[in-house]
Design an enzyme around this catalytic site. Structure first.
Site, PDB file in Angstrom:
ATOM      1  N   GLY A  29      -9.544   3.900  -5.706  1.00 16.89           N
ATOM      2  CA  GLY A  29      -8.171   3.419  -5.912  1.00 16.89           C
ATOM      3  C   GLY A  29      -7.150   4.121  -5.038  1.00 16.89           C
ATOM      4  CB  VAL A  30      -3.685   5.298  -5.772  1.00 20.26           C
ATOM      5  CG1 VAL A  30      -2.532   5.859  -4.975  1.00 20.26           C
ATOM      6  CG2 VAL A  30      -3.242   4.044  -6.456  1.00 20.26           C
ATOM      7  CG  ASP A  31      -7.484  10.491  -6.142  1.00 18.59           C
ATOM      8  OD1 ASP A  31      -6.951  11.160  -5.240  1.00 18.59           O
ATOM      9  OD2 ASP A  31      -8.103  11.001  -7.101  1.00 18.59           O
TER      10      ASP A  31
ATOM     11  CG  ASP B 235      -1.774   1.153   1.403  1.00 17.13           C
ATOM     12  OD1 ASP B 235      -1.704   2.083   0.566  1.00 17.13           O
ATOM     13  OD2 ASP B 235      -2.560   1.162   2.364  1.00 17.13           O
TER      14      ASP B 235
ATOM     15  CB  SER C   9      -2.889   4.966 -16.507  1.00 16.91           C
ATOM     16  OG  SER C   9      -3.001   6.362 -16.658  1.00 16.91           O
ATOM     17  CB  THR C  10      -2.368  -0.116 -14.137  1.00 21.17           C
ATOM     18  OG1 THR C  10      -2.182   0.071 -12.727  1.00 21.17           O
ATOM     19  CG2 THR C  10      -1.109   0.249 -14.880  1.00 21.17           C
ATOM     20  N   GLY C  11      -5.515   1.103 -13.147  1.00 22.41           N
ATOM     21  CA  GLY C  11      -6.733   0.690 -12.445  1.00 22.41           C
ATOM     22  C   GLY C  11      -7.952   1.122 -13.233  1.00 22.41           C
ATOM     23  CB  VAL C  12     -10.405   3.831 -12.498  1.00 20.38           C
ATOM     24  CG1 VAL C  12     -11.580   4.500 -13.181  1.00 20.38           C
ATOM     25  CG2 VAL C  12     -10.812   3.382 -11.103  1.00 20.38           C
TER      26      VAL C  12
ATOM     27  CG  ASN D   4     -10.113  12.986 -11.003  1.00 14.73           C
ATOM     28  OD1 ASN D   4     -10.207  14.209 -10.870  1.00 14.73           O
ATOM     29  ND2 ASN D   4     -10.543  12.144 -10.074  1.00 14.73           N
TER      30      ASN D   4
HETATM   31  N1  AR6 Z   1      -1.349   1.484  -3.032  1.00 24.95           N
HETATM   32  C1  AR6 Z   1      -0.732   1.165  -4.202  1.00 24.95           C
HETATM   33  N2  AR6 Z   1      -1.391   0.877  -5.331  1.00 24.95           N
HETATM   34  C2  AR6 Z   1      -2.750   0.897  -5.285  1.00 24.95           C
HETATM   35  C3  AR6 Z   1      -3.467   1.231  -4.109  1.00 24.95           C
HETATM   36  C4  AR6 Z   1      -2.709   1.530  -2.947  1.00 24.95           C
HETATM   37  N3  AR6 Z   1      -3.286   1.852  -1.802  1.00 24.95           N
HETATM   38  N4  AR6 Z   1      -4.799   1.176  -4.396  1.00 24.95           N
HETATM   39  C5  AR6 Z   1      -4.917   0.810  -5.689  1.00 24.95           C
HETATM   40  N5  AR6 Z   1      -3.687   0.630  -6.234  1.00 24.95           N
HETATM   41  P1  AR6 Z   1      -6.229   3.618  -9.830  1.00 24.95           P
HETATM   42  P2  AR6 Z   1      -5.844   5.104 -12.364  1.00 24.95           P
HETATM   43  C6  AR6 Z   1      -3.295   0.266  -7.632  1.00 24.95           C
HETATM   44  O1  AR6 Z   1      -7.570   3.161 -10.261  1.00 24.95           O
HETATM   45  O2  AR6 Z   1      -6.023   3.859 -13.166  1.00 24.95           O
HETATM   46  C7  AR6 Z   1      -9.333   7.355  -9.280  1.00 24.95           C
HETATM   47  O3  AR6 Z   1     -10.701   7.319  -9.022  1.00 24.95           O
HETATM   48  C8  AR6 Z   1      -4.352  -0.329  -8.511  1.00 24.95           C
HETATM   49  O4  AR6 Z   1      -4.437  -1.726  -8.302  1.00 24.95           O
HETATM   50  O5  AR6 Z   1      -6.061   4.085  -8.434  1.00 24.95           O
HETATM   51  O6  AR6 Z   1      -4.713   6.022 -12.714  1.00 24.95           O
HETATM   52  C9  AR6 Z   1      -8.835   8.751  -9.621  1.00 24.95           C
HETATM   53  O7  AR6 Z   1      -9.563   9.745  -8.944  1.00 24.95           O
HETATM   54  C10 AR6 Z   1      -3.824   0.004  -9.901  1.00 24.95           C
HETATM   55  O8  AR6 Z   1      -2.856  -0.955 -10.342  1.00 24.95           O
HETATM   56  O9  AR6 Z   1      -5.682   4.823 -10.767  1.00 24.95           O
HETATM   57  C11 AR6 Z   1      -9.040   8.820 -11.100  1.00 24.95           C
HETATM   58  O10 AR6 Z   1     -10.351   9.208 -11.438  1.00 24.95           O
HETATM   59  C12 AR6 Z   1      -3.098   1.329  -9.713  1.00 24.95           C
HETATM   60  O11 AR6 Z   1      -2.949   1.480  -8.294  1.00 24.95           O
HETATM   61  C13 AR6 Z   1      -8.785   7.414 -11.558  1.00 24.95           C
HETATM   62  O12 AR6 Z   1      -9.057   6.580 -10.441  1.00 24.95           O
HETATM   63  C14 AR6 Z   1      -3.820   2.555 -10.274  1.00 24.95           C
HETATM   64  O13 AR6 Z   1      -5.229   2.410 -10.122  1.00 24.95           O
HETATM   65  C15 AR6 Z   1      -7.337   7.188 -11.947  1.00 24.95           C
HETATM   66  O14 AR6 Z   1      -7.220   5.883 -12.468  1.00 24.95           O
END
Ligand code: AR6
Length: 179
Positions: free
Chosen positions: A38-40, A16, A125-128, A30
């Protein structure tokens, strides 16, 4: 896993990002800097409400895709949060790769400008946003390596990967790069 590039090193860790003890933690934000999941979500929860207050006050216009902005880090064990905006994956034909590289580069520039020897990145960018993990790993690591070889700083860049799948993808890409 750790690989040295010039005077700097890239490290991979699984876990984390909010528990990292580094000078700067990167948020996958975003373009409205409006918060999200997610991370945000995790970063804003761990840092506390001052993070959103500061972000709104300093950057009412948000931040464009492929760029990043800096705030302090609230309750996190870091001095700064860099809010980076990666691209939404649209099949790879909309300049996603260049936008992803430039989001990483801007964060590394912010680290240098703010005298941060260490920085932790999530897999932006690899999540949402749906960027395929293997492609993101290759692109993200090569953007960071190029910056480190050119600027010889920051000293430590740590990628904090959330699960085994993302850690594996980054480990394969870093191994290929170190050969
Ligand atoms: N620590 C490390 N990595 C994480 C954590 C954590 N606590 N939580 C999730 N991940 P994402 P994006 C991984 O969706 O694709 C948000 O709503 C996760 O598994 O957080 O850039 C923003 O507000 C994935 O591999 O970010 C934007 O609207 C990676 O972090 C949008 O999502 C990124 O996933 C940005 O989307």
């Amino acid at each position: 896993m750790l690989v040295q590039f010039g005077h700097s090193r890239i490290e991979l860790a699984q876990g984390d990002i909010t528990s990292q003890q580094v000078d700067a933690i990167v948020n996958a934000a975003n373009s409205r800097l409006a918060g999200g999941g997610g991370v945000d979500g995790a970063i804003h929860r761990a840092a506390g409400p001052t993070l959103m207050d500061e972000t709104r006050t300093k950057y009412p216009e948000g931040c464009s895709t492929g760029s990043a902005v800096a705030t302090s880090a609230g309750r996190l064990r870091a001095k700064f949060v860099f809010h980076a905006v990666g691209p939404i994956w649209r099949g790879g034909v909309a300049g996603e790769a260049e936008l992803l590289s430039s989001a990483y580069r801007r964060c590394l520039e912010l680290a240098v400008e703010n005298a941060c020897p260490s920085i932790a990145f999530p897999a932006i960018s690899t999540g949402v946003y749906g960027y395929p993990m293997d492609l993101a790993a290759e692109r993200s690591l090569s953007a960071v390596r190029a910056f480190l070889l050119e600027h010889q700083q920051p000293e430590l860049v740590r990628f904090v990967l959330f699960d085994g799948g993302s850690f594996g993808a980054f480990a394969r890409a870093l191994e290929a790069m170190a050969e």
